[in-house]
Design a protein around this motif. Structure first.
Motif, PDB file in Angstrom:
ATOM      1  N   GLU A 139       0.846  -1.188   0.000  1.00 36.56           N
ATOM      2  CA  GLU A 139       0.000   0.000   0.000  1.00 36.56           C
ATOM      3  C   GLU A 139       0.883   1.241   0.000  1.00 36.56           C
ATOM      4  OE1 GLU A 139      -3.242  -0.084  -0.297  1.00 36.56           O
ATOM      5  OE2 GLU A 139      -3.296  -2.285  -0.255  1.00 36.56           O
ATOM      6  N   GLY A 140       1.322   1.670  -1.170  1.00 33.06           N
ATOM      7  CA  GLY A 140       2.149   2.857  -1.269  1.00 33.06           C
ATOM      8  C   GLY A 140       3.621   2.556  -1.048  1.00 33.06           C
ATOM      9  N   CYS A 149       5.660   8.862   4.211  1.00 27.74           N
ATOM     10  CA  CYS A 149       4.831   7.925   3.453  1.00 27.74           C
ATOM     11  C   CYS A 149       4.371   8.552   2.141  1.00 27.74           C
ATOM     12  CB  CYS A 149       3.611   7.509   4.270  1.00 27.74           C
ATOM     13  SG  CYS A 149       3.996   6.560   5.742  1.00 27.74           S
ATOM     14  N   GLN A 186       1.422   7.802  -0.704  1.00 26.27           N
ATOM     15  CA  GLN A 186       0.240   7.035  -1.077  1.00 26.27           C
ATOM     16  C   GLN A 186       0.183   6.911  -2.588  1.00 26.27           C
ATOM     17  OE1 GLN A 186      -1.684   5.467   1.106  1.00 26.27           O
ATOM     18  NE2 GLN A 186      -0.418   6.323   2.762  1.00 26.27           N
ATOM     19  N   GLN A 231      -2.764   1.245  -6.466  1.00 29.76           N
ATOM     20  CA  GLN A 231      -1.425   1.372  -5.927  1.00 29.76           C
ATOM     21  C   GLN A 231      -0.753   0.019  -5.698  1.00 29.76           C
ATOM     22  OE1 GLN A 231      -1.416   3.318  -2.142  1.00 29.76           O
ATOM     23  NE2 GLN A 231      -3.243   2.287  -1.422  1.00 29.76           N
ATOM     24  N   ASP A 270       2.389  16.451  -3.473  1.00 31.62           N
ATOM     25  CA  ASP A 270       1.915  15.111  -3.103  1.00 31.62           C
ATOM     26  C   ASP A 270       0.916  14.564  -4.126  1.00 31.62           C
ATOM     27  OD1 ASP A 270       2.453  13.081  -1.336  1.00 31.62           O
ATOM     28  OD2 ASP A 270       0.754  13.502  -0.037  1.00 31.62           O
TER      29      ASP A 270
END
Length: 403
Positions: free
Chosen positions: A103-104, A117, A119, A124, A167
């Motif tokens: 997950e990411g 982190c 995303q 993904q 982002d």
């Protein structure tokens, strides 16, 4: 007036080399001489806490240093999901570590202990994280770091570009109808090598007789060809690993899957994509050792990590790879002989992901904002202790000089 005694510069350098990395970031502002020292790669390489490899398992993160004894330390890094899911890739770029998860992904500077982190957005789980580069915008005089990934759920190549500032993700697709099926480029290794903001890969084409290097330019968001590899044959069973050499050029490791012979090439001149100069390779080292194992195991297909140590006229190759049981080893090779081999028994899980890592004081983009308030409340007791130690040594030195 009596002249004030000052500490010898060698002693100042020794004190600074024993400080943890985080205080060094702040101490760069003390004076120009300290900033020049702390920013020097030689100082960082000689720092007491410098390490050369990072290993990541499903539960822990380790660093491996060679000083010259091999030391393995467990690192405390906040990587979300590390104990719940196994990381699927590990890439080192610009002093950062990019750890791909289901997950990411997580970007970290293991030397400073910073993490962030990323995303992946839609689909993904199908992202293959390739590396980190940057857009060096000379107009706005600002470096914008970006992550490059590919979406494996498509039949054509779809690049995913993540902007650290906003982002946000951006898609870019390579269509066969515009390039022609025979002209498509295939990435041989998904571990990118970052140099001057561009991300370089070993690639191959259906109609080209040899492997070659392509690079992704983050400013133009486009792929370009750089040069052919010096390898005469294109055999997908051979081990091929591209690394940065001396900070401004490349080295290439090749191990023949039949003879186990290792060859190391290096680029003669620094890489400058703007000058369009022809890249010239020279052979740096050839190693033919009968008991040297395969550096890529069929169980994992994960390429080895390595760096070249050519200080003081000696030529050494240091490699990290896993054996048939998934245990991590460090091999030191020089003068066509195996100098040492060390199994990393303290790495608890088999088949760890690993990469070379050269420590950096560059903060992970975005962590400055997240740590801004915390830095205002930082405990300065350690820095006061350093100041006290500095003044104490200065006083003792003046006494010695007096007597």
């Amino acid at each position: 007036m009596e002249k004030t005694a000052t500490l010898p510069w060698d002693l100042v350098e020794e004190i600074l080399s024993r400080l943890p990395p985080k205080p060094l970031v702040r101490l760069r502002t003390v004076c120009k001489q300290w900033k020049t020292l702390v920013d020097d790669n030689t100082f960082i390489n000689n720092h007491k806490k410098t390490f050369r490899f990072i290993l990541v398992t499903k539960s822990k993160v380790y660093s491996v240093s060679l000083n010259p004894k091999i030391e393995v330390r467990e690192l405390t890094l906040n990587i979300p999901g590390l104990k719940d899911e196994e990381p699927n890739d590990l890439v080192e770029c610009n002093g950062f570590i990019l750890c791909g998860m289901a997950e990411g992904a997580v970007v970290c500077n293991p030397w400073l202990g910073q993490t962030r982190c990323i995303q992946g957005g839609v689909n993904q789980s199908s992202f293959e994280y390739l590396g980190i580069g940057y857009d060096d915008n000379t107009i706005n005089k600002k470096i914008v770091y970006k992550t490059l990934a590919s979406d494996t759920s498509h039949t054509t190549t779809v690049w995913k570009i993540h902007d650290f500032d906003t982002d946000e993700w951006k898609d870019e697709e390579e269509k066969p109808e515009t390039t022609g099926e025979s002209n498509l480029i295939y990435i041989h290794s998904t571990r990118g090598v970052s140099l001057n903001g561009n991300l370089f890969f070993i690639a191959y084409g259906l109609t080209r007789p040899s492997f070659f290097i392509v690079f992704y330019n983050f400013r133009r968001e486009k792929n370009y060809n750089l040069c052919d590899l010096p390898c005469a044959q294109k055999d997908h069973s051979d081990t091929l690993v591209l690394r940065v050499y001396r900070g401004d050029r490349f080295s290439l490791l090749k191990q023949c899957h039949v003879t186990k012979k290792i060859q190391i090439w290096v680029v003669k001149d620094k890489i400058d994509i703007r000058s369009r100069m022809k890249v010239k390779w020279r052979i740096f080292m050839e190693v033919s050792i009968p008991n040297l194992p395969d550096l890529i195991q069929m169980q994992s297909y994960y390429q080895p990590s390595y760096f070249i140590d050519d200080k003081r006229g000696s030529k050494r190759l240091v490699v990290c790879s896993c054996d048939v049981d998934g245990r991590a080893w460090i091999y030191v090779v020089g003068e066509n002989k195996l100098i040492s081999k060390t199994r990393l028994d303290s790495v608890v899980d088999p088949w760890p992901l690993h990469c070379t890592c050269f420590p950096s004081l560059v903060m992970v983009p975005g962590c400055q904002r997240e740590e801004g308030k915390a830095n205002l409340q930082v405990n300065y007791s350690f820095l006061w202790f350093f100041v006290w130690l500095f003044l104490k040594l200065k006083f003792l030195f003046s006494k010695i000089k007096y007597f």
